[in-house]
Scaffold this motif. Structure first.
Motif, PDB file in Angstrom:
ATOM      1  N   THR A 127      35.604  32.295  38.384  1.00 24.40           N
ATOM      2  CA  THR A 127      35.288  33.577  37.759  1.00 24.40           C
ATOM      3  C   THR A 127      34.863  33.331  36.310  1.00 24.40           C
ATOM      4  N   SER A 138      40.635  42.598  36.095  1.00 27.51           N
ATOM      5  CA  SER A 138      39.331  42.873  36.698  1.00 27.51           C
ATOM      6  C   SER A 138      38.171  42.534  35.758  1.00 27.51           C
ATOM      7  N   THR A 141      35.129  38.345  36.411  1.00 34.40           N
ATOM      8  CA  THR A 141      34.281  38.628  37.566  1.00 34.40           C
ATOM      9  C   THR A 141      33.871  37.335  38.267  1.00 34.40           C
TER      10      THR A 141
END
Length: 199
Positions: A127, A138, A141
């Motif tokens: 990520t 969150s 990504t």
């Protein structure tokens, strides 16, 4: 006059033959009109750790008032800006050492979703996180097709020639090698391998 006033940092009861020092956590100004009892160090940043004192001390920035007799060093995960109270670092921020006067923002590639922490959490391998001061997991990504990344990355890297990364790969920490006698990839950043044609 036979009766004399007690001095700074002292008190006495009616009929006393001597004055007593104020206890720790208390004070008595020299010009106090009533010295029957010492005054408590009760202000938000006030304390006094010695006896017989005329005034209270102030807790310094980086510490907070623990009691009328002590200041305590601000613990990791908190800030103590004015010596009065300890405040938790908010989400997206941290304090990694004792005695902090302010909290620091999490660096890019990191986040912190809980207040009062001494460190930030690195975005997982595979990520990326490209902004600072982030409070949500969150924010990290997933890398796209043909890409990979290490933990704490701020951007994803293209797979090298001879490797690939499917868009739906659950783990994008590393690219996969084109394996097999007829599989190859001569371009970078690809989602799949090519097959050698017959002949």
């Amino acid at each position: 006059s036979y009766c004399t006033s007690c001095g700074a940092g002292q008190h006495s009861a009616a009929g006393a033959t001597s004055c007593k020092d104020c206890a720790a956590g208390q004070h008595q100004p020299a010009d106090a009109p009533d010295k029957a009892a010492c005054k408590a160090c009760a202000g938000l940043a006030e304390y006094q750790d010695a006896t017989g004192q005329a005034s209270c001390k102030a807790c310094e920035a980086g510490s907070y008032r623990g009691s009328a007799t002590s200041c305590l060093e601000c613990p990791p995960g908190y800030k103590c800006a004015d010596g009065r109270v300890q405040q938790k670092c908010g989400a997206g921020r941290y304090a990694d050492a004792s005695g902090a006067q302010d909290c620091k923002a999490c660096d890019a590639g990191q986040y912190q979703d809980t207040a009062g922490k001494a460190a930030c959490v690195a975005c997982a391998a595979g990520t990326k996180g490209d902004g600072a001061d982030q409070a949500l997991a969150s924010y990290c990504t997933s890398c796209g097709a043909g890409q990979h990344s290490a933990a704490g990355a701020t951007s994803c890297t293209e797979c090298a020639a001879g490797q690939y990364q499917p868009a739906d790969a659950p783990d994008k920490a590393a690219c996969k090698a084109c394996a097999g006698a007829t599989a190859y990839q001569n371009a970078t950043g690809q989602a799949s391998c090519k097959a050698c044609e017959a002949g």
